[in-house]
Every structure is written in structure tokens, then in C-alpha cells.
Design an enzyme around this catalytic site. Structure first.
Site, PDB file in Angstrom:
ATOM      1  CG  HIS A 130      -2.736  -5.094   3.114  1.00  0.00           C
ATOM      2  ND1 HIS A 130      -3.100  -6.357   3.512  1.00  0.00           N
ATOM      3  CD2 HIS A 130      -1.750  -5.267   2.187  1.00  0.00           C
ATOM      4  CE1 HIS A 130      -2.382  -7.250   2.868  1.00  0.00           C
ATOM      5  NE2 HIS A 130      -1.549  -6.622   2.061  1.00  0.00           N
ATOM      6  CG  HIS A 173       4.463  -2.901  -1.714  1.00  0.00           C
ATOM      7  ND1 HIS A 173       3.759  -1.843  -2.224  1.00  0.00           N
ATOM      8  CD2 HIS A 173       5.675  -2.404  -1.374  1.00  0.00           C
ATOM      9  CE1 HIS A 173       4.490  -0.751  -2.193  1.00  0.00           C
ATOM     10  NE2 HIS A 173       5.675  -1.067  -1.678  1.00  0.00           N
ATOM     11  CG  ASP A 177      10.807   2.671  -5.833  1.00  0.00           C
ATOM     12  OD1 ASP A 177       9.604   3.014  -5.656  1.00  0.00           O
ATOM     13  OD2 ASP A 177      11.670   3.459  -6.273  1.00  0.00           O
ATOM     14  N   GLY A 178       8.566   0.946  -7.193  1.00  0.00           N
ATOM     15  CA  GLY A 178       7.989   0.826  -8.539  1.00  0.00           C
ATOM     16  C   GLY A 178       6.733  -0.014  -8.620  1.00  0.00           C
ATOM     17  N   GLY A 180       3.526   0.714  -7.768  1.00  0.00           N
ATOM     18  CA  GLY A 180       2.360   1.421  -8.288  1.00  0.00           C
ATOM     19  C   GLY A 180       2.387   1.568  -9.787  1.00  0.00           C
ATOM     20  NE  ARG A 181       7.196   4.441 -10.569  1.00  0.00           N
ATOM     21  CZ  ARG A 181       8.510   4.586 -10.420  1.00  0.00           C
ATOM     22  NH1 ARG A 181       9.228   5.148 -11.381  1.00  0.00           N
ATOM     23  NH2 ARG A 181       9.116   4.158  -9.331  1.00  0.00           N
ATOM     24  CB  THR A 182       5.015  -2.488 -11.833  1.00  0.00           C
ATOM     25  OG1 THR A 182       6.371  -2.025 -11.901  1.00  0.00           O
ATOM     26  CG2 THR A 182       4.925  -3.879 -12.451  1.00  0.00           C
ATOM     27  CE1 TYR A 209      -4.878   3.340  -8.341  1.00  0.00           C
ATOM     28  CE2 TYR A 209      -3.021   4.581  -7.442  1.00  0.00           C
ATOM     29  CZ  TYR A 209      -3.510   3.461  -8.081  1.00  0.00           C
ATOM     30  OH  TYR A 209      -2.664   2.459  -8.471  1.00  0.00           O
ATOM     31  CE1 TYR A 210      -1.451   6.003  -3.547  1.00  0.00           C
ATOM     32  CE2 TYR A 210      -1.594   8.319  -2.923  1.00  0.00           C
ATOM     33  CZ  TYR A 210      -0.906   7.278  -3.512  1.00  0.00           C
ATOM     34  OH  TYR A 210       0.324   7.505  -4.063  1.00  0.00           O
TER      35      TYR A 210
END
Length: 246
Positions: A130, A173, A177-178, A180-182, A209-210
Site C-alpha cells: 500500500h 502513515h 517517523d514514529g 508504528g509506535r504511536t 504482525y507485518y
């Protein structure tokens, strides 16, 4: 509804009816969880600190020689963000754009220029099925996601709703950056608010997970794989707490 979701509802009610943990017990369990989820969430994103090193930083304030400053700041920022969502959840605070940006600001404490700010450049996620929206579409996409999430909560089990929230958030997205964690913190924020336990997606499960994201974008936006992954983690956490209390 998947059978495991009914089982989770049953375990949730069982836990609610057991003797509550005292403050010290709850804090100990929470501190242990925070160390592990900080390690796993950062490791998924490439942080090089081990679980033991993460614990030393958070518990003892020790600096790990030869490890980058950024890795240390990632650990501290994620821990602060986790306790922030705990506090928000205790007040049943709504999920808003400002909440998302504040969580991101804590997660990305090492990047003053970009923390809490939507990206201004197009991005590609290497290997993903995607392509995230162009920068000018990020804010309207987030606003639309918030609206959809409110509807999902009214018709779906909360684990189904948060799985969709997470899949769509990561698809947007919104930050440079950040993300995934967010996104994983937002997922846990909503689980906690709805009387469930936070889940810790393990670094060792990162491929699985991915693959949940790939499946979502190649199977007509079917969130089933991520729903199953979150549900298995939630079931394990509930059983763990129940065994401790017993």
C-alpha cells in the site's frame, strides 16, 4: 463474532469479579509490562537495545555504553507515552487528533522538528502492499478515520474496531517517523478505555504482525488476521492476570 472474542468477553467479566490487585501489586505488574512493551515496540522499529538494557535504562537510569543516544531517547519517550495513555484512559478521554499528536510528540522526543507534526513529504513503506496518501491528504484522512472509528465502535467488538483503527492509521502513515509506535499506543489506549488489558506485540512476532497489513491490503481490507493476533495477545494477558489474582 469470532469465538475468541466471546472468550475474551467472558475472561474480562471474570477478571472484573475477582479481588482487585492492590496499588503496589498493580504498579509492579504495570512496570514490568511497560519495560517489555517498550523493548518490543522499539525493537520492531529497529532499536538495538536489548530487553535487559531497556530495563536498566528505565529502572536504574543507566546509560548503555556504545549504544546510540537516539535508542535511549526512544526508550524514555515510549515509556512516557505509555504512562500518558494510562492517565488519559483513567479519565476516559476521547481519542482526538490532539491526543494522537501528543502521543507522537512523546514517542519522537529525539526529533524536535517533526514530533507531533504531520509529514510534509510523500512516503513509501518499503515492501508494503500500500502507498500512503499524499501529504495534503493526511489531515483529512485522519479526520475521516476518527469518524469511521466512532461508527465501528457502535457496531463491532472493540478488538475488531481497534484492529481497523490500527490498520488504517498505519496506512495513512501520518508522520515522517514514529508511526508504528504511536499506532500501537493508540491501540492500547482504546483497549484500556474499554476495560481490557494492553497488549504487547512481540518483536519475535514482527513478521506475523507485518503480514497482517499485507493481508489487509490484498484481501479487500479484511482485518481478520490482525483481529486474531490482537485477540490472542489479549486472551493471554487476561489469563495471566487471572492466574496472578487467584
Amino acid at each position: 463474532m469470532q469465538p475468541i472474542l466471546k472468550e475474551i468477553d467472558s475472561l474480562k467479566n471474570k477478571l472484573r469479579n475477582l479481588r482487585p490487585l492492590n496499588t503496589a501489586e498493580l504498579q509492579r505488574l504495570r512496570d514490568e509490562f511497560v519495560i517489555e512493551t517498550t523493548y518490543n515496540s522499539n525493537a520492531i522499529e529497529g532499536n538495538t537495545l536489548t530487553l535487559r538494557e531497556t530495563a536498566l535504562i528505565l529502572q536504574e537510569g543507566i546509560t548503555i555504553a556504545e549504544k546510540p543516544l537516539r535508542d535511549h531517547l526512544d526508550v524514555i519517550g515510549f515509556k512516557d507515552a505509555f504512562y500518558y495513555i494510562i492517565d488519559l484512559a483513567s479519565h476516559n478521554a476521547p481519542l482526538t487528533e490532539q491526543t494522537i499528536k501528543t502521543i507522537h510528540s512523546l514517542v519522537l522526543m529525539n526529533d524536535r522538528e517533526n514530533r507531533g507534526t504531520y509529514r510534509n513529504v510523500p512516503v513509501r513503506i518499503l515492501g508494503a502492499k500500500h502507498t500512503p496518501p499524499q501529504p495534503y491528504l493526511v489531515q483529512p484522512s485522519i479526520e475521516q478515520l476518527m469518524q469511521h472509528y466512532e461508527k465501528w465502535k457502535q457496531t463491532l467488538h472493540i478488538i475488531e474496531a481497534v484492529a481497523l483503527l490500527h490498520l488504517e492509521f498505519e496506512s495513512i502513515h501520518p508522520f515522517i517517523d514514529g508511526n508504528g509506535r504511536t499506532g500501537r499506543l493508540l491501540l492500547n489506549f482504546e483497549l484500556i478505555k474499554n476495560g481490557l488489558l494492553p497488549v504487547d506485540i512481540k518483536f519475535t512476532d514482527r513478521r506475523k504482525y507485518y503480514e497482517c497489513f499485507d493481508a489487509y491490503h490484498t484481501h479487500s481490507k479484511d482485518p481478520g488476521e490482525l483481529i486474531s493476533l490482537i485477540a490472542e495477545y489479549e486472551k493471554a494477558e487476561l489469563n495471566h492476570y487471572i492466574q496472578i489474582i487467584k
